[in-house]
Design a protein around this motif. Sequence first.
Motif, mmCIF file in Angstrom:
data_model
loop_
_atom_site.group_PDB
_atom_site.id
_atom_site.type_symbol
_atom_site.label_atom_id
_atom_site.label_comp_id
_atom_site.label_asym_id
_atom_site.label_seq_id
_atom_site.Cartn_x
_atom_site.Cartn_y
_atom_site.Cartn_z
ATOM 1 N N GLY A 60 -8.220 2.321 1.611
ATOM 2 C CA GLY A 60 -7.828 3.585 2.222
ATOM 3 C C GLY A 60 -7.059 4.523 1.330
ATOM 4 O O GLY A 60 -6.629 5.586 1.797
ATOM 5 N N VAL A 61 -6.847 4.178 0.043
ATOM 6 C CA VAL A 61 -6.135 5.066 -0.872
ATOM 7 C C VAL A 61 -6.875 5.131 -2.200
ATOM 8 O O VAL A 61 -7.637 4.220 -2.555
ATOM 9 N N SER A 62 -6.651 6.217 -2.911
ATOM 10 C CA SER A 62 -7.096 6.311 -4.300
ATOM 11 C C SER A 62 -5.945 5.844 -5.182
ATOM 12 O O SER A 62 -4.777 6.179 -4.921
ATOM 13 N N LEU A 63 -6.262 5.077 -6.212
ATOM 14 C CA LEU A 63 -5.180 4.556 -7.036
ATOM 15 C C LEU A 63 -5.575 4.536 -8.504
ATOM 16 O O LEU A 63 -6.753 4.476 -8.866
ATOM 17 N N TRP A 64 -4.542 4.578 -9.314
ATOM 18 C CA TRP A 64 -4.683 4.485 -10.764
ATOM 19 C C TRP A 64 -3.730 3.397 -11.244
ATOM 20 O O TRP A 64 -2.496 3.542 -11.127
ATOM 21 N N ASP A 65 -4.254 2.301 -11.731
ATOM 22 C CA ASP A 65 -3.433 1.227 -12.285
ATOM 23 C C ASP A 65 -3.029 1.639 -13.695
ATOM 24 O O ASP A 65 -3.859 1.706 -14.608
ATOM 25 N N VAL A 66 -1.763 1.940 -13.887
ATOM 26 C CA VAL A 66 -1.290 2.505 -15.161
ATOM 27 C C VAL A 66 -0.429 1.518 -15.942
ATOM 28 O O VAL A 66 0.270 1.916 -16.874
ATOM 29 N N ARG A 67 -0.480 0.250 -15.585
ATOM 30 C CA ARG A 67 0.370 -0.720 -16.284
ATOM 31 C C ARG A 67 0.035 -0.799 -17.769
ATOM 32 O O ARG A 67 0.940 -0.871 -18.612
ATOM 33 N N ASP A 68 -1.246 -0.793 -18.094
ATOM 34 C CA ASP A 68 -1.616 -0.834 -19.509
ATOM 35 C C ASP A 68 -1.273 0.474 -20.216
ATOM 36 O O ASP A 68 -0.929 0.479 -21.405
ATOM 37 N N THR A 101 -1.908 -5.223 0.131
ATOM 38 C CA THR A 101 -2.709 -5.087 -1.089
ATOM 39 C C THR A 101 -1.875 -4.554 -2.243
ATOM 40 O O THR A 101 -2.137 -4.859 -3.420
ATOM 41 N N VAL A 102 -0.873 -3.757 -1.942
ATOM 42 C CA VAL A 102 -0.037 -3.147 -2.972
ATOM 43 C C VAL A 102 0.577 -4.196 -3.892
ATOM 44 O O VAL A 102 0.819 -3.932 -5.082
ATOM 45 N N ARG A 103 0.817 -5.401 -3.385
ATOM 46 C CA ARG A 103 1.447 -6.437 -4.200
ATOM 47 C C ARG A 103 0.604 -6.811 -5.412
ATOM 48 O O ARG A 103 1.130 -7.270 -6.425
ATOM 49 N N GLN A 104 -0.705 -6.624 -5.302
ATOM 50 C CA GLN A 104 -1.587 -6.964 -6.419
ATOM 51 C C GLN A 104 -1.434 -5.992 -7.589
ATOM 52 O O GLN A 104 -1.872 -6.295 -8.708
ATOM 53 N N TYR A 105 -0.848 -4.853 -7.337
ATOM 54 C CA TYR A 105 -0.781 -3.803 -8.363
ATOM 55 C C TYR A 105 0.642 -3.538 -8.843
ATOM 56 O O TYR A 105 0.864 -2.612 -9.626
ATOM 57 N N ALA A 136 6.174 8.021 2.735
ATOM 58 C CA ALA A 136 6.075 6.825 1.901
ATOM 59 C C ALA A 136 7.220 5.850 2.164
ATOM 60 O O ALA A 136 7.067 4.635 1.957
ATOM 61 N N LEU A 137 8.380 6.341 2.608
ATOM 62 C CA LEU A 137 9.480 5.441 2.938
ATOM 63 C C LEU A 137 9.098 4.536 4.105
ATOM 64 O O LEU A 137 9.468 3.351 4.130
ATOM 65 N N HIS A 138 8.374 5.082 5.068
ATOM 66 C CA HIS A 138 7.914 4.281 6.201
ATOM 67 C C HIS A 138 6.897 3.236 5.736
ATOM 68 O O HIS A 138 6.939 2.080 6.167
ATOM 69 N N TRP A 139 5.996 3.621 4.846
ATOM 70 C CA TRP A 139 5.005 2.670 4.345
ATOM 71 C C TRP A 139 5.681 1.545 3.562
ATOM 72 O O TRP A 139 5.277 0.386 3.646
ATOM 73 N N GLN A 140 6.702 1.904 2.812
ATOM 74 C CA GLN A 140 7.429 0.894 2.051
ATOM 75 C C GLN A 140 8.093 -0.121 2.983
ATOM 76 O O GLN A 140 8.037 -1.337 2.747
ATOM 77 N N ALA A 141 8.719 0.377 4.052
ATOM 78 C CA ALA A 141 9.348 -0.526 5.017
ATOM 79 C C ALA A 141 8.308 -1.388 5.714
ATOM 80 O O ALA A 141 8.528 -2.585 5.961
ATOM 81 N N GLU A 142 7.153 -0.799 6.039
ATOM 82 C CA GLU A 142 6.083 -1.554 6.696
ATOM 83 C C GLU A 142 5.574 -2.681 5.799
ATOM 84 O O GLU A 142 5.134 -3.721 6.295
ATOM 85 N N SER A 143 5.618 -2.492 4.503
ATOM 86 C CA SER A 143 5.126 -3.515 3.576
ATOM 87 C C SER A 143 6.168 -4.585 3.278
ATOM 88 O O SER A 143 5.898 -5.523 2.524
ATOM 89 N N GLY A 144 7.363 -4.443 3.861
ATOM 90 C CA GLY A 144 8.396 -5.441 3.634
ATOM 91 C C GLY A 144 9.188 -5.235 2.364
ATOM 92 O O GLY A 144 9.750 -6.190 1.819
ATOM 93 N N PHE A 145 9.253 -3.995 1.875
ATOM 94 C CA PHE A 145 10.018 -3.656 0.660
ATOM 95 C C PHE A 145 9.585 -4.506 -0.532
ATOM 96 O O PHE A 145 10.393 -5.073 -1.257
ATOM 97 N N PHE A 172 -3.629 -0.178 2.449
ATOM 98 C CA PHE A 172 -3.168 -0.589 1.127
ATOM 99 C C PHE A 172 -1.726 -1.096 1.187
ATOM 100 O O PHE A 172 -1.359 -2.053 0.496
ATOM 101 N N PHE A 173 -0.891 -0.453 2.038
ATOM 102 C CA PHE A 173 0.494 -0.880 2.211
ATOM 103 C C PHE A 173 0.640 -1.869 3.360
ATOM 104 O O PHE A 173 1.345 -2.869 3.242
ATOM 105 N N ALA A 174 -0.037 -1.595 4.470
ATOM 106 C CA ALA A 174 0.137 -2.419 5.660
ATOM 107 C C ALA A 174 -0.373 -3.841 5.456
ATOM 108 O O ALA A 174 0.207 -4.808 5.978
ATOM 109 N N ASP A 175 -1.466 -4.008 4.703
ATOM 110 C CA ASP A 175 -2.063 -5.338 4.510
ATOM 111 C C ASP A 175 -1.516 -6.068 3.301
ATOM 112 O O ASP A 175 -1.957 -7.186 2.999
#
Length: 638
Positions: free
Chosen positions: A622-630, A498-502, A521-530, A493-496
């Motif tokens: 690979g993760v469970s997520l809840w889109d809470v924008r609405d 996908t997080v950008r879509q959410y 999570a700090l490592h995942w954030q860096a892996e995703s390019g911040f 979700f972070f490496a590929d």
Amino acid sequence: MLDRAAPETARPRLSRPQRVARRIRLARADLIIAAAYLSLAMLVLSGQWLHTDRGYLIKSGQDQTMWEWFFAVTAHNVAHLENPLGSMLQNYPDGVNMMANTAMFGVGVPLTPVTLAFGPTVTFVLVLTLGLFGTAFAWYWLFSRELVASKFAAAVGGLFCGFAPAMISHANAHPNFVVLALLPLTALQLIHMARHTGGSRRVSFWTDGAGERSGGAEEGRTRLPAPRTRPKRSGGQIRQSFVLGLLVALQIALGEEPLLIFALSFGVFALVYHLHTPRTGLRALRAITPTVLLAALITVAFTEIPLWWQFFGPQSYRSIEHGPMNNDLKALFQFPSESLGGMFSHGQNVAINPTEENSYFGWPLWIVVTVAVVLMWRERAVRAAAAVIVAFTVLSLGATLMIGHHNTGITLPWKRLEDVPLLNSVLESRFTMAAIPAIALILALATQRALDYWKVSATDWRPLGLFGALAFALLPLTPTILPVVQRPPTPDFFADGTVRQYVSHGSVVVAPPPTPPDARALHWQAESGFEFPLAGGYFVGPTGTSKKGRYGPDDRPTASLLMKAQQSNTIPVVDDATRAQALADLRYWRADVVVLPPTDNSDTLRLTVDQLIGFPARYVDGVSLWDVRDLVGASAPA
């Protein structure tokens, strides 16, 4: 064997070709010693060097993740021409004061190309390796130029300074206590300033104010100034002040806590050294004071903006509440865990944690150092070094004496100092690191004395006895390769990406949010390019409305609820008030998405968040997520 000075031999006058050949020979010796230090540093960290893709120094806890994040976000800010002194990428929306978090801009900024090209793990292990090597070589340089004539004797001192047990312990996780090369260079600059400002003739460091020997051969040893009748030209003083000011400013950019400990120990050394001849010491102090004051102004000019940001900028704090962090008396006589001695006889684990084995010198070293001090007591530098060892070792024991985790109730000097500003933010255990160069000085002088005996008589038995004692003290402290494990892969979700879509303009909330005990999570954030900011994190910042510092963010009720659910593996009771609080916390974090990665007791966490948010999770990459924008509503731009 060290109870009297070795006989002196006359130094022959050398022709110019002979002097050139001697310089080449000495430079070759410097290169050989530097190569040996670098090889040992790479060997100690070879486990991480062989696995820079997923290797992780297991004894670092979460500190490696934190430091890699510091290096990565510094490179990110430099590359995007953003302010490196602060960041909103963790602890959103409050952010982090990077200057107040030992981000080590002195290496993070210059190594930005390395971080961008190879990743923060390579930068992390490179800094640690160069730190061990550079610290050892810088002290060797000082000892060989100002203390002893023998390169071998200086190399022994430098070896101990760079690879002492505390240095190896911090090499697991704390580059700010490993990159210490500027401290001996600062001491060297002060010596040169005192010599050039205070007098034109070179007076031996080992000569008292009346010109009488205090013991030891004069050749090649440190020199302090004699009184000067005509002041040096101001241009030279300005140049010396600029160099000193620049060195201190650079050290501030690397680590302020080591600088404070060094300054205190250097002052104690100078004070005790000049107790025998106070007038000489006062003359030297008066002579260098103007130059030092000018250097202080230059340091302020270099660092005023970063220091203002550190103490008065966003998310600044005045001191850190860290509780008792003292050495246990038993630690002084035990072998460090990452050493040959520790492999066979580590003893009771009385360290604060594996990265803070600051006083594990081992009982053989104390025997050798004590005997050397007694036999070389006439040396004023030995007396001064012994005072530093005793004073700072006692300070490191904290407010009350602990023996084997047992509080004896005996009050120690730190009790009166623990509330002093600046000192109250220092982990008292680290004061014993001031003893490292003092011990190294004694070992170097003892080695020089043995070699002096050998110059007089190749059949003298005393050098063999001294070298045997050195082996007895130092071999058990020989460092071993620091252990490395494979870190779990970053969720797709972070490496590929996908997080950008959410993520629109808000944050990612990991369930539970990252804290010092779990900062993955700090490592995942860096892996995703911040690509997104994080709620929570691993940093030091103010708590509540006070200026007291703490590790990690202030605990939001929902974050505390999720952490308790994970630890107990029990779904808590969720009522309307709890749901309302969760919504308030999500709005505080300006959350766009809540993410549950693979973790301990994930089913409990997933069902808990389902109830808090009011709808079930989706499983994506690979993760469970809840889109809470609405649910949260429109988020303000980051």
